[in-house]
Design a protein around this motif. Structure first.
Motif, PDB file in Angstrom:
ATOM      1  N   ARG A 133      24.036 -19.603   6.659  1.00 10.56           N
ATOM      2  CA  ARG A 133      22.681 -19.382   6.831  1.00 10.56           C
ATOM      3  C   ARG A 133      21.694 -20.227   7.360  1.00 10.56           C
ATOM      4  O   ARG A 133      20.889 -19.808   8.154  1.00 10.56           O
ATOM      5  N   LYS A 134      21.945 -21.515   7.119  1.00  9.93           N
ATOM      6  CA  LYS A 134      21.237 -22.554   7.856  1.00  9.93           C
ATOM      7  C   LYS A 134      21.279 -22.607   9.448  1.00  9.93           C
ATOM      8  O   LYS A 134      20.335 -22.560  10.339  1.00  9.93           O
ATOM      9  N   LEU A 135      22.528 -22.421   9.747  1.00  9.92           N
ATOM     10  CA  LEU A 135      22.804 -22.061  11.341  1.00  9.92           C
ATOM     11  C   LEU A 135      21.862 -20.818  11.907  1.00  9.92           C
ATOM     12  O   LEU A 135      21.444 -20.861  13.038  1.00  9.92           O
ATOM     13  N   ALA A 136      22.097 -19.742  11.144  1.00 10.35           N
ATOM     14  CA  ALA A 136      21.280 -18.553  11.646  1.00 10.35           C
ATOM     15  C   ALA A 136      19.807 -19.065  11.406  1.00 10.35           C
ATOM     16  O   ALA A 136      19.081 -18.306  12.390  1.00 10.35           O
ATOM     17  N   GLN A 137      19.297 -19.557  10.691  1.00 12.57           N
ATOM     18  CA  GLN A 137      17.841 -19.736  10.688  1.00 12.57           C
ATOM     19  C   GLN A 137      17.305 -20.859  11.554  1.00 12.57           C
ATOM     20  O   GLN A 137      16.352 -20.895  12.043  1.00 12.57           O
ATOM     21  N   SER A 138      18.251 -21.442  12.089  1.00 10.23           N
ATOM     22  CA  SER A 138      17.964 -22.659  13.162  1.00 10.23           C
ATOM     23  C   SER A 138      17.587 -22.197  14.478  1.00 10.23           C
ATOM     24  O   SER A 138      16.936 -23.017  15.186  1.00 10.23           O
ATOM     25  N   GLY A 139      17.919 -21.107  14.659  1.00  7.36           N
ATOM     26  CA  GLY A 139      17.999 -20.422  15.855  1.00  7.36           C
ATOM     27  C   GLY A 139      18.986 -21.356  17.067  1.00  7.36           C
ATOM     28  O   GLY A 139      18.540 -20.953  18.277  1.00  7.36           O
ATOM     29  N   LEU A 140      19.788 -22.022  16.906  1.00  5.77           N
ATOM     30  CA  LEU A 140      20.651 -22.750  17.821  1.00  5.77           C
ATOM     31  C   LEU A 140      22.012 -22.255  17.895  1.00  5.77           C
ATOM     32  O   LEU A 140      22.876 -22.211  18.500  1.00  5.77           O
ATOM     33  N   GLY A 141      22.348 -21.040  16.851  1.00  4.86           N
ATOM     34  CA  GLY A 141      23.671 -20.339  16.759  1.00  4.86           C
ATOM     35  C   GLY A 141      24.325 -19.762  18.122  1.00  4.86           C
ATOM     36  O   GLY A 141      25.329 -20.048  18.400  1.00  4.86           O
ATOM     37  N   GLU A 142      23.439 -19.284  19.050  1.00  5.50           N
ATOM     38  CA  GLU A 142      23.983 -18.596  20.319  1.00  5.50           C
ATOM     39  C   GLU A 142      24.393 -19.831  21.223  1.00  5.50           C
ATOM     40  O   GLU A 142      24.993 -19.368  22.350  1.00  5.50           O
ATOM     41  N   LEU A 143      23.904 -20.746  20.967  1.00  8.74           N
ATOM     42  CA  LEU A 143      24.398 -21.994  21.807  1.00  8.74           C
ATOM     43  C   LEU A 143      25.640 -22.553  21.621  1.00  8.74           C
ATOM     44  O   LEU A 143      26.416 -23.200  22.729  1.00  8.74           O
ATOM     45  N   PHE A 144      26.307 -22.283  20.584  1.00  9.19           N
ATOM     46  CA  PHE A 144      27.549 -22.737  20.149  1.00  9.19           C
ATOM     47  C   PHE A 144      28.552 -21.628  20.579  1.00  9.19           C
ATOM     48  O   PHE A 144      28.402 -20.381  20.172  1.00  9.19           O
ATOM     49  N   ASP A 145      29.821 -22.198  21.136  1.00  5.96           N
ATOM     50  CA  ASP A 145      31.159 -21.197  21.453  1.00  5.96           C
ATOM     51  C   ASP A 145      31.751 -20.988  20.212  1.00  5.96           C
ATOM     52  O   ASP A 145      32.652 -20.302  20.081  1.00  5.96           O
ATOM     53  N   ALA A 146      31.685 -22.056  19.029  1.00  3.99           N
ATOM     54  CA  ALA A 146      32.434 -21.845  17.990  1.00  3.99           C
ATOM     55  C   ALA A 146      32.065 -22.563  16.878  1.00  3.99           C
ATOM     56  O   ALA A 146      31.059 -23.678  16.921  1.00  3.99           O
ATOM     57  N   VAL A 147      32.234 -22.088  15.757  1.00  7.30           N
ATOM     58  CA  VAL A 147      31.532 -22.841  14.438  1.00  7.30           C
ATOM     59  C   VAL A 147      32.585 -23.193  13.489  1.00  7.30           C
ATOM     60  O   VAL A 147      33.483 -22.222  13.103  1.00  7.30           O
ATOM     61  N   GLU A 148      32.764 -24.138  13.083  1.00  7.93           N
ATOM     62  CA  GLU A 148      33.956 -24.828  12.039  1.00  7.93           C
ATOM     63  C   GLU A 148      33.208 -25.355  11.182  1.00  7.93           C
ATOM     64  O   GLU A 148      32.516 -26.518  10.997  1.00  7.93           O
ATOM     65  N   ILE A 149      33.479 -24.533   9.698  1.00 10.04           N
ATOM     66  CA  ILE A 149      32.949 -25.147   8.451  1.00 10.04           C
ATOM     67  C   ILE A 149      34.059 -25.471   7.724  1.00 10.04           C
ATOM     68  O   ILE A 149      34.955 -24.746   7.298  1.00 10.04           O
ATOM     69  N   VAL A 150      34.093 -26.816   7.365  1.00  8.41           N
ATOM     70  CA  VAL A 150      35.538 -27.456   7.055  1.00  8.41           C
ATOM     71  C   VAL A 150      35.166 -28.108   5.407  1.00  8.41           C
ATOM     72  O   VAL A 150      33.890 -28.590   5.358  1.00  8.41           O
ATOM     73  N   SER A 151      36.402 -28.299   4.726  1.00 11.05           N
ATOM     74  CA  SER A 151      36.211 -29.055   3.550  1.00 11.05           C
ATOM     75  C   SER A 151      35.877 -30.675   3.683  1.00 11.05           C
ATOM     76  O   SER A 151      35.234 -30.989   2.791  1.00 11.05           O
TER      77      SER A 151
END
Length: 232
Positions: A133-151
């Motif tokens: 949700r934070k990434l979506a709201q940041s407006g930066l999501g389209e600049l990243f080729d991949a997203v890794e949410i890790v423990s």
């Protein structure tokens, strides 16, 4: 000539947008609620101890923080914490989860400046839904080729993520405000680690800087494009 740097990883919380200040505000609220039962410094120490114990169970993020506050409240009141206090702590957690994203200075400009010539990966810890949700709201999501949410972020985490990309870890850089999670393990994996200090830090993320030529420190993200250019 082959480029030396092909992939750039970015941390999210307190690197690209504000995070810790909301934890601090909630912790102040927590201290006020428990003021009749514990001194501020003692309460902070007991909460930090609870967070340290609980990371392995709850992971990183708001939900684990709220559960640790509730556990600490039960401890310092010998089990007599009023239900109204528990309700307020739960409400505080919901407010943290719903808080609008505030980008840090130079965040967008820095990411945009390196996006065209490098593969960008957002690598962050925390709750999956909240981080998405934070990434979506940041407006930066389209600049990243991949997203890794890790423990957690360890050397093998970066070896796995960067190792499967062109150039591998040797051609990768990790940018973040945590020496322990963003910089040290990235360097241990064979990549570059860039420390971007933040005014607020969490005690559990402190570590000594690595003694390596692949360790870099910048004052803020405005200095990142020039550093990347030197390494290319």
């Amino acid at each position: 000539m082959a480029r030396k740097l092909r992939t750039i990883g970015f941390d999210a919380d307190d690197t690209l947008w504000h995070n810790e200040k909301f934890f601090r505000l909630t912790q102040d609220r927590f201290a006020a609620l428990l003021a009749d039962h514990a001194e501020g410094h003692d309460l902070d120490a007991r909460l930090l101890a609870a967070e340290r114990r609980n990371i392995g169970h709850y992971g990183f993020g708001v939900k684990g923080f709220v559960l640790s506050m509730i556990e600490t409240a039960i401890e310092v009141t010998d089990g007599r914490v009023p239900s109204s206090v528990i309700s307020e702590l739960l409400a505080a957690g919901r407010e943290m989860l719903d808080h609008p994203i505030e980008l840090l200075p130079h965040a967008r400009e820095a990411v945009e400046a390196v996006a065209d010539d490098h593969r960008l990966v957002l690598i962050t810890k925390g709750d999956l839904l909240h981080q998405e949700r934070k990434l979506a709201q940041s407006g930066l999501g389209e600049l990243f080729d991949a997203v890794e949410i890790v423990s957690d972020k360890r050397a093998d985490t970066y070896a796995r993520i960067f190792g499967g990309l062109p150039g591998g870890t040797e051609a990768a850089m990790m940018v973040g405000n945590s020496m322990k999670s963003d910089v040290v393990p990235a360097v241990e994996a064979g990549g570059h680690g860039v420390f971007v200090p933040h005014d607020l830090g969490w005690a559990l993320e402190e570590a000594d800087a690595p003694a390596s030529k692949k360790f870099h420190a910048i004052k803020n993200l405005a200095e990142l494009p020039a550093l990347v250019e030197r390494l290319v």
